[in-house]
Write an enzyme that holds these catalytic residues in place. Sequence first.
Site, PDB file in Angstrom:
ATOM      1  N   GLU A  84      -5.434 -24.812 -64.069  1.00  0.00           N
ATOM      2  CA  GLU A  84      -5.341 -23.749 -65.075  1.00  0.00           C
ATOM      3  C   GLU A  84      -3.907 -23.263 -65.242  1.00  0.00           C
ATOM      4  OE1 GLU A  84      -6.167 -20.593 -67.756  1.00  0.00           O
ATOM      5  OE2 GLU A  84      -7.153 -22.498 -67.296  1.00  0.00           O
ATOM      6  N   HIS A 133      -1.849 -25.785 -67.131  1.00  0.00           N
ATOM      7  CA  HIS A 133      -2.176 -25.741 -68.559  1.00  0.00           C
ATOM      8  C   HIS A 133      -1.477 -24.568 -69.243  1.00  0.00           C
ATOM      9  CE1 HIS A 133      -4.282 -26.300 -72.256  1.00  0.00           C
ATOM     10  NE2 HIS A 133      -4.981 -25.190 -72.153  1.00  0.00           N
ATOM     11  N   HIS A 178     -11.564 -23.852 -80.034  1.00  0.00           N
ATOM     12  CA  HIS A 178     -10.243 -23.830 -79.394  1.00  0.00           C
ATOM     13  C   HIS A 178      -9.550 -25.185 -79.498  1.00  0.00           C
ATOM     14  CE1 HIS A 178      -7.754 -22.817 -75.556  1.00  0.00           C
ATOM     15  NE2 HIS A 178      -7.080 -22.597 -76.655  1.00  0.00           N
ATOM     16  N   HIS A 213     -23.885 -35.042 -81.800  1.00  0.00           N
ATOM     17  CA  HIS A 213     -22.527 -35.587 -81.750  1.00  0.00           C
ATOM     18  C   HIS A 213     -22.543 -37.102 -81.925  1.00  0.00           C
ATOM     19  CE1 HIS A 213     -18.384 -36.174 -80.754  1.00  0.00           C
ATOM     20  NE2 HIS A 213     -18.662 -36.855 -79.663  1.00  0.00           N
ATOM     21  N   HIS A 261     -11.114 -39.993 -74.231  1.00  0.00           N
ATOM     22  CA  HIS A 261     -11.895 -39.580 -75.396  1.00  0.00           C
ATOM     23  C   HIS A 261     -11.119 -38.538 -76.204  1.00  0.00           C
ATOM     24  CE1 HIS A 261     -15.657 -40.038 -77.419  1.00  0.00           C
ATOM     25  NE2 HIS A 261     -15.986 -38.761 -77.346  1.00  0.00           N
TER      26      HIS A 261
END
Length: 311
Positions: free
Chosen positions: A58, A61, A123, A213, A275
């Site tokens: 975290e 990031h 996001h 999806h 991905h």
Amino acid sequence: MQRFIKWLAVITSLDLLIVLLGGALVTKTGSGQGCGKSWPLCNGEFVPSNLSMETIIELSHRLTSGSAGILVTLLCILSWKYYKHVRETKTLAILSFVFLVAQALMGAAAVVWGQMPAVLAIHFGISLISFASVILLTCLIFEIDQKFDARSLIMDKKMKFHIYGVTIYSYIVVYTGALVRHERASLACPDFPLCSKNRPMPTQLHEWVQMGHRVAAMLIFAWILYAMILAIRHYKQQPVVYWGWIISFILVTLQAVVGVLVVFTNASLAMALLHSLFISCLFAVLCYLVMLGTRSKVNAKEAASTSKQTK
């Protein structure tokens, strides 16, 4: 200065790609609360004393997002100053900055107050727009359009329809994929293409999210395949459109293969990050085609005006 701006554009593009993949890594590893509910501090400290793996992910990031903010701001200022003669520069600079700020604020809000998965899924899409805008700025700075003679490009309405349609639809597919991650539905359906051998149709929320999806991804694969066939048949003399669709099809194929492997590798981290990587690259290529589509209209008007003057 132009040499510096080129280097800055490349570094900024890479940093934003790392931010995108870092966000996917945070979600995949469940590290969103690695710094607790404090922001911009981490667990109430400038330098956290207890460094768990979730905290490191975290915090990393956040640091890359912060550096991206500085780089994007600098790139926007310099490109605005030195490349303002290019029609799209100001628009792309504004989009890059605004959407980067929006994703940072949304990320901070998710940490402090928490958000529903349906909101969190936005996001990634917001970050993707900022990334694509910076990639397009980089293409303008390196004058990619001139190398492919894109300034004289004229497309028909059918091709522009497919470019705009696929790009908008790809954003919907991106949202459904992000929703799969945030709903923890990556392994809701253990088989492919149907949900499972015993239950081919979904029966609960996570399975519906996963299958939704998959259907969306299959449709975009077919759509890009069709658009590529059109480009190969009718745009061989326009290499930027010809190769743009071929590259798009390669990327969507890789995206599909990795998506299937996510299921059969028990949602391995490597497959999950690949991905995210392939869809980010695909969206950037599609956005470049959109930019060419908007230019095509201007080019057509200029060609018509020149033709009238000649007569």
